[in-house]
Each structure stands twice: as C-alpha cells, then as structure tokens.
Design an enzyme around this catalytic site. Structure first.
Site, PDB file in Angstrom:
ATOM      1  N   CYS A  77       9.755 -34.631  46.620  1.00 56.73           N
ATOM      2  CA  CYS A  77      10.990 -34.399  45.875  1.00 56.73           C
ATOM      3  C   CYS A  77      12.080 -33.837  46.794  1.00 56.73           C
ATOM      4  O   CYS A  77      12.501 -34.513  47.732  1.00 56.73           O
ATOM      5  CB  CYS A  77      10.732 -33.515  44.656  1.00 56.73           C
ATOM      6  N   HIS A 175       6.949 -36.763  41.925  1.00 54.07           N
ATOM      7  CA  HIS A 175       5.974 -35.680  42.051  1.00 54.07           C
ATOM      8  C   HIS A 175       4.571 -36.254  41.873  1.00 54.07           C
ATOM      9  O   HIS A 175       4.140 -36.477  40.738  1.00 54.07           O
ATOM     10  CB  HIS A 175       6.222 -34.618  40.972  1.00 54.07           C
ATOM     11  N   GLU A 177       1.834 -34.729  42.106  1.00 55.19           N
ATOM     12  CA  GLU A 177       1.015 -33.729  41.407  1.00 55.19           C
ATOM     13  C   GLU A 177       1.265 -33.732  39.901  1.00 55.19           C
ATOM     14  O   GLU A 177       0.498 -33.127  39.154  1.00 55.19           O
ATOM     15  CB  GLU A 177       1.250 -32.337  42.010  1.00 55.19           C
TER      16      GLU A 177
END
Length: 193
Positions: A77, A175, A177
């Site tokens: 990001c 992202h 994650e």
C-alpha cells in the site's frame, strides 16, 4: 527464515504479522537497520499519509537503507507508493526504486477506493497459482500509473499498477493481509521466493 516487518510507525503491521503467522512463519517487527539487513525477507508496510510516513522513515535513517537492501523486499500500500519517485500526496519525494510518480485519482471516481477489485495481467512469481481477475482488497486515494515494472493492474476509472517488481523489490497497492485466500497465497509466494 528471518522475516522482518519494518516498524517505522506506519499502520498495518500487526495484521501483516498475524497473516504471516497463519502461514506458519514468525515475523519480527523492527526499525533496527542491522536487524533489517540481516533478514531473509523484508516487508515494508504503510497505512497513513505519505509525507508524515516519509518523515518517520527519514528520522530513523531507513530512507537510505531500504533502497540498498539485497534480499526480497515487499512494499504494501503506502509502502509501495513510497518506493516510487514521488507522490502527489503531500508533494512527497519517495525512495526512487520504481521509476514512476504516484498521482491522485481524478474526480470521476469515488475517492478513496475502498473495497474489493480485480487484478489482471499477472506477470510475476508473486502471482504463482493466482488466476486472472481474482479479487483483492484496496484502500487508497492515490495510484501508480502503468510502467515497465508493472506486474499486475487494476481498473478504477483507469488502468493502474496494483503490483510492481524490479530486481529484489516487489510492491502491492492492495493489502495481501486483508485479501482473504488470494492475499495469503501472494504472501506465501513472496516468502517462498
């Protein structure tokens, strides 16, 4: 394997650490240059505003260290955006790893882009086993245009870079994650490079 998440005060580090733990690995949070240099893999996260994040990097001397790293480095990001030459956000000079300037989305689209979108044109070991048009999770108001280092793109009003790869440096605008099974697979691919 020693995995270091650069801890310079920019956001989402715990969620990245938990995602890595779910894959069966441990990660260290650190801003110690020696610790970072000795890592097998380095993750350079970022959530927040570009100029203040870059100031934190400079204050800790990590702005000089990151571009010199030799092991695989993954910017996420804002981390990816700070690896570019410049960003319009806060008129901020970046680390110059990816030769592109980050721009603000124009007023024809809702800003920030928040939520799920598709990735296409996947051309990197990061995307081994990932299908075209898989959905990933994004939160951003600024974007990197397409360049020779683009290894994935997304359309949001225009086609832009959602991932870069140059030498040992990788970057994702999305992202991993927070991108469910697809994101975990991309993180796993990075850790297995």
């Amino acid at each position: 394997m020693k995995i270091v998440i650069i801890n310079y005060g920019a956001g989402n580090i715990q969620s990245i650490k938990f995602a890595i733990q779910r894959l069966g690995y441990d990660a260290i949070l650190s801003n110690d240059p020696k610790e970072i240099e000795s890592a097998d893999k380095v993750i350079f996260p970022g959530v927040g505003e570009a100029s203040s994040a870059m100031k934190k990097l400079k204050d800790s001397g990590l702005d000089a260290l990151v571009p010199k790293l030799k092991q695989p480095v993954l910017g996420i990001c804002l981390g990816m955006q700070l690896m570019c030459n410049h960003t319009e956000e806060g008129d901020t000079t970046g680390l110059g790893i990816f030769d592109v300037d980050v721009l603000r989305f124009d007023t024809t689209v809702k800003v920030p882009q928040i939520g799920w979108n598709q990735i296409t044109s996947l051309t990197s070991p990061l995307f081994k086993g990932i299908n075209e048009k898989e959905y990933i999770y994004l939160v951003h108001s600024y974007y990197a245009p397409l360049t020779k280092d683009t290894v994935a793109k997304t359309d949001y009003g225009i086609a832009y870079s959602t991932a870069f790869h140059k030498d040992n440096f990788y970057g994702t605008q999305f992202h991993p994650e927070k991108s469910s099974v697809v994101g975990e697979k991309i993180l796993k691919n990075f850790l297995e490079l």
